[in-house]
Design a protein around this motif. Structure first.
Motif, PDB file in Angstrom:
ATOM      1  N   ALA A 241       0.846  -1.206   0.000  1.00 46.55           N
ATOM      2  CA  ALA A 241       0.000   0.000   0.000  1.00 46.55           C
ATOM      3  C   ALA A 241       0.876   1.248   0.000  1.00 46.55           C
ATOM      4  N   LYS A 242       1.940   1.197   0.804  1.00 44.32           N
ATOM      5  CA  LYS A 242       2.819   2.362   0.885  1.00 44.32           C
ATOM      6  C   LYS A 242       3.547   2.572  -0.444  1.00 44.32           C
ATOM      7  N   ALA A 243       4.044   1.482  -1.020  1.00 48.16           N
ATOM      8  CA  ALA A 243       4.800   1.602  -2.281  1.00 48.16           C
ATOM      9  C   ALA A 243       3.894   2.102  -3.407  1.00 48.16           C
ATOM     10  N   ILE A 244       2.654   1.630  -3.435  1.00 50.07           N
ATOM     11  CA  ILE A 244       1.739   2.095  -4.497  1.00 50.07           C
ATOM     12  C   ILE A 244       1.346   3.553  -4.241  1.00 50.07           C
ATOM     13  N   HIS A 245       1.217   3.917  -2.958  1.00 51.42           N
ATOM     14  CA  HIS A 245       0.915   5.318  -2.653  1.00 51.42           C
ATOM     15  C   HIS A 245       1.998   6.236  -3.202  1.00 51.42           C
ATOM     16  N   ASP A 246       3.232   5.760  -3.189  1.00 53.39           N
ATOM     17  CA  ASP A 246       4.334   6.577  -3.721  1.00 53.39           C
ATOM     18  C   ASP A 246       4.184   6.842  -5.216  1.00 53.39           C
ATOM     19  N   MET A 247       3.344   6.044  -5.898  1.00 53.98           N
ATOM     20  CA  MET A 247       3.136   6.273  -7.342  1.00 53.98           C
ATOM     21  C   MET A 247       2.160   7.422  -7.599  1.00 53.98           C
ATOM     22  N   GLY A 248       1.557   7.970  -6.553  1.00 61.61           N
ATOM     23  CA  GLY A 248       0.764   9.176  -6.770  1.00 61.61           C
ATOM     24  C   GLY A 248      -0.690   9.187  -6.327  1.00 61.61           C
ATOM     25  N   PRO A 249      -1.373   8.033  -6.186  1.00 56.25           N
ATOM     26  CA  PRO A 249      -2.785   8.128  -5.792  1.00 56.25           C
ATOM     27  C   PRO A 249      -2.901   8.646  -4.358  1.00 56.25           C
ATOM     28  N   ARG A 250      -4.027   9.363  -4.074  1.00 59.10           N
ATOM     29  CA  ARG A 250      -4.139   9.925  -2.736  1.00 59.10           C
ATOM     30  C   ARG A 250      -4.461   8.870  -1.685  1.00 59.10           C
ATOM     31  N   ASN A 251      -5.101   7.798  -2.094  1.00 58.55           N
ATOM     32  CA  ASN A 251      -5.423   6.720  -1.143  1.00 58.55           C
ATOM     33  C   ASN A 251      -5.239   5.378  -1.835  1.00 58.55           C
ATOM     34  N   VAL A 252      -4.910   4.381  -1.058  1.00 60.04           N
ATOM     35  CA  VAL A 252      -4.727   3.036  -1.617  1.00 60.04           C
ATOM     36  C   VAL A 252      -5.510   2.039  -0.768  1.00 60.04           C
ATOM     37  N   LEU A 253      -6.215   1.140  -1.442  1.00 58.12           N
ATOM     38  CA  LEU A 253      -6.868   0.043  -0.722  1.00 58.12           C
ATOM     39  C   LEU A 253      -6.378  -1.266  -1.341  1.00 58.12           C
ATOM     40  N   ILE A 254      -5.618  -2.040  -0.564  1.00 60.86           N
ATOM     41  CA  ILE A 254      -5.198  -3.352  -1.055  1.00 60.86           C
ATOM     42  C   ILE A 254      -6.233  -4.358  -0.554  1.00 60.86           C
ATOM     43  N   LYS A 255      -6.882  -5.049  -1.502  1.00 67.40           N
ATOM     44  CA  LYS A 255      -7.970  -5.971  -1.135  1.00 67.40           C
ATOM     45  C   LYS A 255      -7.413  -7.367  -0.871  1.00 67.40           C
ATOM     46  N   GLY A 256      -7.847  -7.934   0.224  1.00 66.84           N
ATOM     47  CA  GLY A 256      -7.279  -9.233   0.598  1.00 66.84           C
ATOM     48  C   GLY A 256      -8.242 -10.397   0.443  1.00 66.84           C
ATOM     49  N   GLY A 257      -9.195 -10.279  -0.468  1.00 64.15           N
ATOM     50  CA  GLY A 257     -10.140 -11.379  -0.678  1.00 64.15           C
ATOM     51  C   GLY A 257      -9.441 -12.695  -0.948  1.00 64.15           C
ATOM     52  N   ASP A 258      -8.279 -12.612  -1.583  1.00 64.08           N
ATOM     53  CA  ASP A 258      -7.561 -13.838  -1.958  1.00 64.08           C
ATOM     54  C   ASP A 258      -6.400 -14.157  -1.027  1.00 64.08           C
ATOM     55  N   LEU A 259      -6.369 -13.532   0.153  1.00 61.70           N
ATOM     56  CA  LEU A 259      -5.272 -13.813   1.093  1.00 61.70           C
ATOM     57  C   LEU A 259      -5.499 -15.185   1.720  1.00 61.70           C
ATOM     58  N   ALA A 260      -4.754 -16.155   1.228  1.00 60.52           N
ATOM     59  CA  ALA A 260      -5.031 -17.555   1.546  1.00 60.52           C
ATOM     60  C   ALA A 260      -4.949 -17.835   3.040  1.00 60.52           C
ATOM     61  N   ALA A 261      -3.993 -17.182   3.709  1.00 59.60           N
ATOM     62  CA  ALA A 261      -3.734 -17.538   5.101  1.00 59.60           C
ATOM     63  C   ALA A 261      -4.743 -16.950   6.079  1.00 59.60           C
ATOM     64  N   SER A 262      -5.672 -16.150   5.598  1.00 53.88           N
ATOM     65  CA  SER A 262      -6.509 -15.413   6.555  1.00 53.88           C
ATOM     66  C   SER A 262      -7.923 -15.966   6.683  1.00 53.88           C
ATOM     67  N   PHE A 263      -8.357 -16.109   7.942  1.00 52.77           N
ATOM     68  CA  PHE A 263      -9.744 -16.534   8.186  1.00 52.77           C
ATOM     69  C   PHE A 263     -10.701 -15.377   7.934  1.00 52.77           C
ATOM     70  N   ASP A 264     -10.183 -14.147   8.089  1.00 50.50           N
ATOM     71  CA  ASP A 264     -11.016 -12.969   7.851  1.00 50.50           C
ATOM     72  C   ASP A 264     -10.781 -12.468   6.431  1.00 50.50           C
ATOM     73  N   ALA A 265     -11.693 -11.617   5.958  1.00 50.29           N
ATOM     74  CA  ALA A 265     -11.436 -10.890   4.717  1.00 50.29           C
ATOM     75  C   ALA A 265     -10.798  -9.571   5.145  1.00 50.29           C
ATOM     76  N   VAL A 266      -9.478  -9.430   4.916  1.00 52.62           N
ATOM     77  CA  VAL A 266      -8.725  -8.268   5.410  1.00 52.62           C
ATOM     78  C   VAL A 266      -8.333  -7.375   4.242  1.00 52.62           C
ATOM     79  N   ASP A 267      -8.652  -6.105   4.331  1.00 52.08           N
ATOM     80  CA  ASP A 267      -8.179  -5.131   3.349  1.00 52.08           C
ATOM     81  C   ASP A 267      -7.315  -4.109   4.094  1.00 52.08           C
TER      82      ASP A 267
END
Ligand SMILES: Nc1ncnc2c1ncn2[C@@H]1O[C@H](COP(=O)(O)OP(=O)(O)O)[C@@H](O)[C@H]1O
Ligand SMILES: Cc1ncc(COP(=O)(O)O)c(N)n1
Ligand SMILES: [Mg+2]
Length: 576
Positions: A241-267
């Motif tokens: 999120a931090k590295a993509i923020h450096d590319m210029g967008p004012r906000n970044v949301l990294i979606k974790g729907g596919d985060l295999a290790a997580s029991f929760d849906a974490v963004d």
């Protein structure tokens, strides 16, 4: 061109005169054609003047008022979706339209590609020629006032460039309100098929991300934007999120729907200063096709309504979670990833859509209205009372449970809905719109001081039955204008169940003669006087509604049978 998130628009409070249609609204200065943009809030003062704007405010339609030269215009918040079509309608433009509709926002569409797609995968992609994408953008942006632009599938570098160029070319429609730009960098479908190749990455990095208010990559897309890094943990998501923020967008949301290790849906949400870990329970379902498109559209819709970015993201995530949970068992298609139901409607309708036919005026013939006091007195449950009335010939049921506890009432109402569906008899709830919605009753009956029929209609939808109690021709006319299906007129005779202001047979006749809606007579009617009621002989009078004469008796079944036979006989003689 400067895009900034809605949260960054300075909200200057300018107070409107106390009694003006705009009192209670927030005025936002803007630079363009319309000098002001006004976000409507529901008025604190319910006696606001009845101008169209005040009425819109009262109903909280989420409209925007623009004023220019003293003139006001009403406008619905508007999202422009620039995305691909999904023939299976789970993702892409189709998801965007449904998400915006569900969130109460207008959505225009510029289609960048047409995909042949289903729940199995993507069978084909036909990219729309660049000049035709440009033409669509011109059509919308040269004419319509767009609050938020949202991008999805941009299948080629050429189309990214065309989009970027068009936003520069039509700043007038966008800049006055500083429209927000939501970029969902769609690259690969849930099924693993490529929707936009690596060639577009340069366009994202150079042109789109610097002007985006928010970019919403999933794990794979974030990895691709960063040149192929691995993202396997929540910490990796934060760094990305931090590295993509450096590319210029004012906000970044990294979606974790596919985060295999997580029991929760974490963004992970990053606004350039703070990280927010947004967690929700992971819903166990195959129906996750289109979650990314929906999330981005919902963020866009909330921004269009004037939300701050963090609040828009939170609402969007909650909306996706609710829709997934609601739709988890829906089966559309045979593939691995099915679509879900944006309008939270399919499940309810599929399960309970067995009402065989729409409302007919003749349903009012023998209208049984329950009463909790009487049921208690005779030691029967609401459902036993309803069952007996139906078996005796009641043609419609109304549950009028003025002093029941909400939970008990809901449980009984659900059981009665089942009984009524089984017999093909409509079931209405008196006054309690919430109970009617929760048990999926066929409609409601409201009094003159209950929920206004127009508001009830907006809440219940076009297919439900709405009845209104009326004593006068004026009230009957109002009910018709307000979209009611029938009116209940009374009390005809004095009764113990209602205050004793009766209209008598004369008043009933006046209402029936003037009414454009079918009428059911109510109040003190039973076997001794039902004949005199029906004999007024006005065609709009379709039947009688009965409380005590059925339910304040030992045998509901016997009394209903008797009254039904009597009404049949009367109907024959009135016709004859
Ligand atoms: N099974 C699930 N239960 C709850 N939320 C989910 C589930 N799958 C995805 N989400 C949420 O849906 C949104 C879209 O995420 P994701 O599926 O990762 O995007 P994409 O569709 O672009 O791959 C995110 O907010 C994510 O947390
Ligand atoms: C036209 C189009 N646009 C976007 C997606 C991504 O959606 P998902 O990641 O849920 O498959 C898609 N499959 N099709
Ligand atoms: Mg997904």
């Amino acid at each position: 061109m400067a895009y900034s998130s809605c949260s960054q628009i300075p909200l200057t409070s300018i107070s409107f005169p106390k009694n003006s249609a705009l009192s209670g609204a927030t005025q936002v200065p803007s630079k363009g054609f319309y000098p002001y943009r006004v976000l409507i809030h529901p008025p604190a003062n319910s006696r606001a003047p009845q101008t169209p704007i005040a009425a819109a405010m009262q109903e909280d339609k989420g409209l925007i008022v623009e004023t220019s030269d003293g003139k006001s215009k009403l406008r619905i918040p508007h999202v422009l979706s620039v995305a691909g079509s999904d023939s299976g309608a789970g993702a892409g433009i189709q998801a965007d339209l449904k998400a915006c509709a569900a969130r109460g926002v207008y959505c225009s569409t510029v289609i960048t590609a047409v995909t042949a797609q289903n729940t199995v995968g993507v069978q084909g992609v036909n990219i729309v020629p660049e000049d035709f994408v440009a033409e669509q953008l011109k059509s919308v942006l040269s004419d319509m006032h767009v609050d938020v632009v949202k991008t999805g599938m941009l299948p080629s570098l050429g189309i990214v460039k065309v989009f970027h160029h068009s936003l520069k070319q039509f700043p007038v429609q966008v800049e006055p309100l500083k429209a927000a730009l939501v970029v969902d960098p769609v690259m690969v479908s849930t099924s693993g098929d490529v929707l936009a190749g690596p060639s577009i990455l340069a366009g994202f990095r150079e042109d789109l991300l610097p002007m985006a208010d928010i970019v919403t990559p999933n794990l794979k897309e974030a990895a691709a934007l960063l040149g192929g890094v691995q993202l396997a943990t929540v910490d990796d998501m934060r760094s990305a999120a931090k590295a993509i923020h450096d590319m210029g967008p004012r906000n970044v949301l990294i979606k974790g729907g596919d985060l295999a290790a997580s029991f929760d849906a974490v963004d992970i949400f990053f606004d350039g200063e703070n990280f927010y870990e947004l967690r929700s329970p992971r819903i166990t379902t195959r129906n996750t096709h289109g979650t990314g498109c929906t999330l981005a559209s919902c963020i866009a819709a909330e921004l269009a309504k004037g939300s701050s970015m963090l609040s828009a993201v939170r609402v969007a995530k909650r909306y996706v979670e609710t829709a997934l949970d609601y739709s988890k068992d829906i089966a559309i298609g045979n593939g691995l990833h099915g679509p879900f139901d944006h309008l939270l409607k399919l499940k309810r309708d599929v399960r309970n859509s067995c009402r065989p036919r729409p409302f007919e005026p003749d349903d009012l013939f023998l209208y049984a209205v329950t009463d909790s006091g009487m049921n208690k007195k005779w030691g029967r449950s609401i459902r036993d009372a309803v069952k007996a009335a139906i078996e005796g010939g009641a043609t419609i049921i109304q549950l009028r449970e003025k002093d029941a506890e909400t939970r008990d009432f809901l449980e009984s109402a659900k059981a009665c809905v089942e009984i009524c569906r089984f017999h093909g008899i409509p079931l209405l709830i008196n006054d309690r719109i919430d109970i009617a919605l929760a048990c999926n009753a066929d409609g409601v009956h409201v009094g003159q001081s209950d929920m206004p029929p127009k508001v009830a209609r907006a809440l219940l939808g076009p297919e439900k039955i709405i009845g209104v109690s009326c004593k006068t021709p004026e009230q009957a006319h109002r009910a018709w204008i307000d979209g009611a299906d029938y009116i209940g007129c009374g009390g005809v005779f004095p009764t113990d169940t209602k205050e004793n202001i009766t209209v008598g047979l004369g008043g009933l006749k006046d209402v029936c003669v003037s009414s454009k809606l079918p009428v059911v007579a109510i109040g003190g009617i039973g076997a001794s006087n039902a004949r005199s009621v029906m004999e007024i002989g006005v065609p709009t009078l379709k039947g009688v509604a009965v409380v005590s004469a059925l339910f304040d008796r030992e045998s509901v079944l016997g009394e209903t049978r008797k009254l039904h036979a009597l009404l049949k006989e009367t109907a024959l003689s009135v016709k004859g």
